[in-house]
Design an enzyme around this catalytic site. Sequence first.
Site, PDB file in Angstrom:
ATOM      1  N   ASP A 137     -51.189  13.266  12.915  1.00 32.87           N
ATOM      2  CA  ASP A 137     -51.274  12.584  11.632  1.00 32.87           C
ATOM      3  C   ASP A 137     -52.626  12.790  10.972  1.00 32.87           C
ATOM      4  O   ASP A 137     -53.650  12.316  11.448  1.00 32.87           O
ATOM      5  CB  ASP A 137     -50.942  11.111  11.821  1.00 32.87           C
ATOM      6  CG  ASP A 137     -49.484  10.950  12.193  1.00 32.87           C
ATOM      7  OD1 ASP A 137     -48.639  11.203  11.325  1.00 32.87           O
ATOM      8  OD2 ASP A 137     -49.188  10.636  13.342  1.00 32.87           O
ATOM      9  N   THR A 138     -52.577  13.485   9.839  1.00 34.98           N
ATOM     10  CA  THR A 138     -53.748  14.072   9.204  1.00 34.98           C
ATOM     11  C   THR A 138     -53.449  14.225   7.726  1.00 34.98           C
ATOM     12  O   THR A 138     -52.306  14.099   7.308  1.00 34.98           O
ATOM     13  CB  THR A 138     -54.007  15.458   9.854  1.00 34.98           C
ATOM     14  OG1 THR A 138     -54.154  15.299  11.246  1.00 34.98           O
ATOM     15  CG2 THR A 138     -55.227  16.143   9.299  1.00 34.98           C
ATOM     16  N   ALA A 139     -54.465  14.511   6.922  1.00 33.34           N
ATOM     17  CA  ALA A 139     -54.251  14.772   5.498  1.00 33.34           C
ATOM     18  C   ALA A 139     -55.080  15.974   5.075  1.00 33.34           C
ATOM     19  O   ALA A 139     -56.297  15.987   5.239  1.00 33.34           O
ATOM     20  CB  ALA A 139     -54.636  13.546   4.667  1.00 33.34           C
TER      21      ALA A 139
END
Length: 526
Positions: free
Chosen positions: A339-341
């Site tokens: 989970d990253t952006a």
Amino acid sequence: MYPAVTGTKNMVVSPHYLASMAGARILERGGNAFDAAVAVSACLAVVYPHMTGLGGDSFWLMYSRHDNRVRAYNGSGRSGYRVTRDRFAGERAIPHRGVRSAITVPGMADSWEAVLREYGRLSLAEALEPAIGYALSGFPVSNDQSRNTALCFKLLSAMPYTSGIYTPGGKVPKKGSRWFQRQLGHSLMEIAKGGARVFYEGGLARRITDYLQQNGGLLIADDFADHRGNWVEPVTGTYRGYTICQVPPNSQGFTGIMALNILENFRLNEIPPDSFEYCHLLVEALKLSFRDRNQVLSDPDFVRIPLDRLLSKEYARTLSQSIDMKKAALITAEPAGSDTAYAAVVDEEGNAVSFIQSLYFEFGSAVVAGDTGILLQNRGSFFSLDPLHVNCLEPHKRTFHTLMPAMALKDGKPAILYGTQGGEGQPQTQTVLITRMIDYGMDPQTAIDKPRWVWGRTWGEETQELRVESRIPESVRRKLEEAGHKVRVLEEYDGVTGHAQVIRIDDHGFRIGGTDPRCDGLAAGW
């Protein structure tokens, strides 16, 4: 799903539409790509809190038109001075959640100031203004945030401070409802007023470390006070006339170059892009890259990483000859959070920023540091407790990092900025995107929209599956199974395969943006 967006001067892409518009507002206000990127980064820390936050890390690749070069900034934090393996004696692994998983200093705030100091036109306060506004005045809950909150509801609702913010009233915030990050907003205001060092040496640092110490945490004030990110030279390679730039270790970015080096030995333009052969070949090339990565990747201040050998064309040629085009190889992959952006900005002058940030797992450690509103990452839980492991835990050390923003140059100028969230899936999705654009001539949006897959286990799984979106034809899935892949079918557009964003600068100088229908993103170009 979406048409490609073409801008004549500027382009901003991110996985949340409000963050993209924050970057656009900064550009319209006279800021450059660096100012806009910091605004996007801070805004994502507010409006996409399950993926990223002020309590996490970031990596940056930046092309300055004035300097005519690409530089990288490593905004990842180190483990605490008192964080030793003895602290986890009798445990098989570092906990994935809770205060004892928050053992590395967050590097994001430092990176904002470093980028602006070097290249920005605007002040840190001006760049943080949109994020502060959304935090204090509220914003609509995105589909992705609501879904991830529901998945983690039991964990979040059991945590002091976290529950009051992320599960208000003991419920999952509904998509479209107004949601606030007031305590985080006030923390951002402190940074806007006093600079990033407030986070590391000022009142914020004291409140964070006091909370951790009072609740069994391991980070102390000296850990925060001594944090500094690093300007570093990118790792580079070539692929069919393009120069590929990645952030160097402790990032896994070099795996993306390794995979392309292997693929350069095959005539992809003679292989249909939606075929079994294409999917199988990319998966097998990436497996080989992962095998080497797992043996060497950690903090280069602690271990020697033989990048010259790993990135040589001769070595790639040898690896390519080991691929069986009819049979899947058995290679173990380390579990990695997903989970990253990722986001990117290109401005009118030609400045370009490709960057990525994360809390590691969704909602990180799940620990909000008291009344600061800051959700702390659990990136340090990826350290090994095995003293013989290359990525073993040691004090003041950076861990193996999955974050890897990418940039492809043509004739020394930015041509493609690309990246995605997804942990183990990041080099996989990146390789799919770049080959679809370079080998098959797809525009960014088409390259993103087409069906994807992801191989290998993530932090919550023990199997080595090849997870494929259901839009991949059944005949292809059947051939993959016959070759020995453990195929599991996903939804038509499944976020497990990443939230990709791309900007391509074409031969006319137009900025062509693509954003992933698997997220809540927006490509804003004009």
